[in-house]
Design a protein around this motif. Sequence first.
Motif, PDB file in Angstrom:
ATOM      1  N   PRO A   1       0.635  -1.222  -0.077  1.00  0.00           N
ATOM      2  CA  PRO A   1       0.091  -0.027  -0.100  1.00  0.00           C
ATOM      3  C   PRO A   1       0.848   1.366   0.150  1.00  0.00           C
ATOM      4  O   PRO A   1       0.529   2.310  -0.768  1.00  0.00           O
ATOM      5  N   MET A   2       2.042   1.328   0.713  1.00  0.00           N
ATOM      6  CA  MET A   2       2.724   2.618   0.734  1.00  0.00           C
ATOM      7  C   MET A   2       4.012   2.701  -0.315  1.00  0.00           C
ATOM      8  O   MET A   2       4.356   3.731  -0.209  1.00  0.00           O
ATOM      9  N   SER A   3       3.576   1.745  -1.413  1.00  0.00           N
ATOM     10  CA  SER A   3       4.288   2.090  -2.434  1.00  0.00           C
ATOM     11  C   SER A   3       3.607   3.357  -3.477  1.00  0.00           C
ATOM     12  O   SER A   3       4.431   3.860  -3.979  1.00  0.00           O
TER      13      SER A   3
ATOM     14  N   VAL B   1      -4.705   7.146   1.105  1.00  0.00           N
ATOM     15  CA  VAL B   1      -5.136   6.077   0.332  1.00  0.00           C
ATOM     16  C   VAL B   1      -4.764   4.638   0.809  1.00  0.00           C
ATOM     17  O   VAL B   1      -5.248   3.618   0.848  1.00  0.00           O
ATOM     18  N   GLY B   2      -3.531   4.838   0.986  1.00  0.00           N
ATOM     19  CA  GLY B   2      -2.244   3.756   1.211  1.00  0.00           C
ATOM     20  C   GLY B   2      -3.109   3.073   2.747  1.00  0.00           C
ATOM     21  O   GLY B   2      -3.057   1.864   3.075  1.00  0.00           O
ATOM     22  N   GLN B   3      -3.437   4.098   3.614  1.00  0.00           N
ATOM     23  CA  GLN B   3      -3.581   3.718   4.971  1.00  0.00           C
ATOM     24  C   GLN B   3      -5.152   2.819   4.737  1.00  0.00           C
ATOM     25  O   GLN B   3      -5.389   1.838   5.413  1.00  0.00           O
ATOM     26  N   TRP B   4      -5.952   3.366   3.632  1.00  0.00           N
ATOM     27  CA  TRP B   4      -7.396   2.636   3.574  1.00  0.00           C
ATOM     28  C   TRP B   4      -7.079   1.349   3.055  1.00  0.00           C
ATOM     29  O   TRP B   4      -7.552   0.367   3.350  1.00  0.00           O
ATOM     30  N   TYR B   5      -6.122   1.163   2.176  1.00  0.00           N
ATOM     31  CA  TYR B   5      -5.751   0.041   1.531  1.00  0.00           C
ATOM     32  C   TYR B   5      -5.095  -1.052   2.648  1.00  0.00           C
ATOM     33  O   TYR B   5      -5.428  -2.160   2.381  1.00  0.00           O
ATOM     34  N   GLN B   6      -4.283  -0.504   3.470  1.00  0.00           N
ATOM     35  CA  GLN B   6      -3.698  -1.482   4.432  1.00  0.00           C
ATOM     36  C   GLN B   6      -5.067  -2.015   5.204  1.00  0.00           C
ATOM     37  O   GLN B   6      -4.938  -3.259   5.259  1.00  0.00           O
ATOM     38  N   ASN B   7      -5.819  -1.207   5.715  1.00  0.00           N
ATOM     39  CA  ASN B   7      -7.008  -1.476   6.281  1.00  0.00           C
ATOM     40  C   ASN B   7      -7.777  -2.718   5.717  1.00  0.00           C
ATOM     41  O   ASN B   7      -8.503  -3.555   5.943  1.00  0.00           O
TER      42      ASN B   7
END
Length: 400
Positions: free
Chosen positions: A84-86, A191-197
Amino acid sequence: MAMTDTAKPATQALRTTYPIILAVSLCHFINDVMQSVLAAIYPILKSDFQLDYWQIGMLTLVFQCTASLLQPVVGIMTDRRPAPMSLPVGMISSFIGVAVVATAPSFATLLLGAALIGIGSSIFHPEASRVARMAAGGRFGAAQSIFQVGGNAGQATGPLLAAFIVVPFGRPAVAWFCVLAALGVLVLFRVGQWYQNHVRSKAGAVVAKTFPLGRNRTIVVLAALIILTFSKNAYMAGLTSYHTFYQIETFGVSTQTSQIMLFVFLAATALGTLFGGPIGDRFGTNAVIWFSVLGVLPFTLALPYAGFWGCAVLTVCIGLILASSFPAILVTAQEIMPGRVGAVAGIFFGLAFGMGGIAAAGIGLAADTYGIRAVYLVLSWLPALGVLAIFLPRRAELSA
């Protein structure tokens, strides 16, 4: 029972996460603004560095091929292990690339800047496309259209911003686009945080990766989709990279006017992309693909013979029709290769776009030898490759 990523519960269709889709669409806009500014300032770079057309083609080739070589690799890796954090990391690469282009002292440094923008794009597209599908809630065509229209809008807006920012103030003004990149980094972090969740919430879920058409039929269909995308992207690369020069040489317009005309064409592609996905959801992806890849042929054949205003009208028609197929192509590819969203995005945003970049380099060499108009005559036949749509599967085959 295992469930593929193309077979969703009916209730999920009600849970389309539009804020996330709009967020990745916004960042797609930012990503592609930076890409299209590079192409839009080619006349300025040609003058500043005394470049030949083949060197203009090399700039496009370097940008497209960094994306082409890396995107499928990124997609395959993130299919196996989500990253996600990419997403913000890719935007940081684009940020640096834009800064390098703004301050480059030599052609070699320009190539480095183009490569960094390409690397940022190669990281962004597979994961952002995956996020759009995750948030689609079953409306896959519409989600891909919204995601992609951000990119098309960015491609259209870049030349317009270049005309009113870079042309009056010179190449150093390109650095102002770093502000957009910084905004993109912040949005993609969220967005990366949402993706991780989302990934954590789906931990342990089984995603089937069986090819619904069988391996051999899948290879044939995938090859046909890639060639269709290549024909579209090669034609688009020709217009995007050289339309400003065509306008200047054929009609004697100013650089600023030529950039506005490029904006008109790219704005039409944005509208075509926006409508293509929902129409594909309603009437089927094959109908959209057939209309797009063959319906555009009469307009492309007429373009080299048109006057200035006729050229403007034809490029609008071409942009609207040609761009409408890409969401449908991408959704079809995702359906024949379930569980491989990243690989599909890498192939179609990367490999096929990279082949378009190779075509752009060849177009530049041909333009130096035969002239821009002669090249446009040859390009006008590319959409005839749309007959390969005959190999595409019917909807019944995928739902069987």
